[in-house]
Write a protein that holds these residues in place. Structure first.
Motif, mmCIF file in Angstrom:
data_model
loop_
_atom_site.group_PDB
_atom_site.id
_atom_site.type_symbol
_atom_site.label_atom_id
_atom_site.label_comp_id
_atom_site.label_asym_id
_atom_site.label_seq_id
_atom_site.Cartn_x
_atom_site.Cartn_y
_atom_site.Cartn_z
ATOM 1 N N VAL A 4 -59.896 82.510 -90.807
ATOM 2 C CA VAL A 4 -60.145 83.951 -90.686
ATOM 3 C C VAL A 4 -61.468 84.300 -91.369
ATOM 4 C CG1 VAL A 4 -59.345 86.249 -91.392
ATOM 5 C CG2 VAL A 4 -57.725 84.586 -90.466
ATOM 6 N N CYS A 5 -61.683 83.779 -92.574
ATOM 7 C CA CYS A 5 -62.935 84.038 -93.296
ATOM 8 C C CYS A 5 -64.137 83.520 -92.523
ATOM 9 C CB CYS A 5 -62.893 83.411 -94.688
ATOM 10 S SG CYS A 5 -61.715 84.194 -95.802
ATOM 11 N N ARG A 60 -59.513 88.094 -80.327
ATOM 12 C CA ARG A 60 -58.756 86.919 -79.878
ATOM 13 C C ARG A 60 -58.946 85.747 -80.829
ATOM 14 N NH1 ARG A 60 -56.960 87.085 -74.162
ATOM 15 N NH2 ARG A 60 -57.385 89.191 -73.471
ATOM 16 N N SER A 61 -60.158 85.587 -81.343
ATOM 17 C CA SER A 61 -60.412 84.513 -82.316
ATOM 18 C C SER A 61 -59.588 84.725 -83.579
ATOM 19 C CB SER A 61 -61.896 84.449 -82.683
ATOM 20 O OG SER A 61 -62.666 84.124 -81.568
ATOM 21 N N LEU A 62 -59.549 85.956 -84.040
ATOM 22 C CA LEU A 62 -58.756 86.245 -85.235
ATOM 23 C C LEU A 62 -57.264 86.044 -84.970
ATOM 24 C CD1 LEU A 62 -60.665 89.366 -86.581
ATOM 25 C CD2 LEU A 62 -60.545 87.097 -87.646
ATOM 26 N N ALA A 63 -56.835 86.355 -83.752
ATOM 27 C CA ALA A 63 -55.427 86.147 -83.412
ATOM 28 C C ALA A 63 -55.078 84.658 -83.380
ATOM 29 C CB ALA A 63 -55.100 86.797 -82.070
ATOM 30 N N LEU A 64 -56.041 83.813 -83.023
ATOM 31 C CA LEU A 64 -55.793 82.375 -82.981
ATOM 32 C C LEU A 64 -55.856 81.736 -84.364
ATOM 33 C CD1 LEU A 64 -57.869 81.290 -79.857
ATOM 34 C CD2 LEU A 64 -55.400 81.568 -80.030
ATOM 35 N N ALA A 65 -56.567 82.357 -85.282
ATOM 36 C CA ALA A 65 -56.730 81.799 -86.630
ATOM 37 C C ALA A 65 -55.388 81.813 -87.354
ATOM 38 C CB ALA A 65 -57.763 82.595 -87.407
ATOM 39 N N ALA A 67 -60.595 78.710 -82.880
ATOM 40 C CA ALA A 67 -61.235 79.775 -83.653
ATOM 41 C C ALA A 67 -62.214 79.178 -84.664
ATOM 42 C CB ALA A 67 -60.183 80.621 -84.361
ATOM 43 N N ALA A 68 -61.810 78.084 -85.310
ATOM 44 C CA ALA A 68 -62.679 77.432 -86.295
ATOM 45 C C ALA A 68 -63.945 76.892 -85.637
ATOM 46 C CB ALA A 68 -61.918 76.305 -86.995
#
Length: 137
Positions: A122-123, A111-116, A85-86
């Protein structure tokens, strides 16, 4: 098998062998994306698009559909998924800094937010789509 699935990143940890190499590679790619963003050079756009495209593929494969229940989230090993995600957030931000765009659709964003697994990631993911979180009062 990956017996060190829960090693924390980016602070380091107990990851060894191929897992540590993958984490180091993701960290290096993220650093190169940051460098490209600072330079703002349009010639970096094809490379950044390649990084973003390949990262989207991994995020699609690794990221659970949102919402996920707490039991499934605990089984995913979020500390090992955060680097993807990063990296995606950094690649998207670098593309914008270099004069290109890489719009994330809702599914990939979710999905990216779920992996963060941490607030800074997240930010960064939210910032890559134009949402800026303000400090808590």
């Amino acid at each position: 098998t990956d017996y060190d699935e829960e090693a924390p990143w980016p602070a380091g940890g107990a990851a060894i062998g191929s897992r540590a190499q993958r984490l180091a590679c993701l960290r290096a790619l993220r650093a190169l994306c940051k460098l490209a963003a600072r330079r703002g050079d349009p010639s970096a756009v094809p490379w950044l698009r390649n990084v973003a495209d390949r990262t989207v593929t991994s995020v699609s494969r690794l990221g659970p559909a949102v919402p996920i229940d707490a039991f499934d989230e605990a089984l995913v090993g979020p500390a090992q998924r955060d680097p993807w995600a990063a990296l995606l957030a950094e690649a998207c931000s670098a593309l914008v800094a270099c004069g290109a765009a890489f719009p994330l659709d809702g599914l990939i964003l979710g999905r990216s937010l779920a992996l963060a697994s941490c607030l800074p990631t997240v930010c960064a993911v939210l910032q890559s789509v134009g949402v800026v979180m303000k400090e808590a009062a």
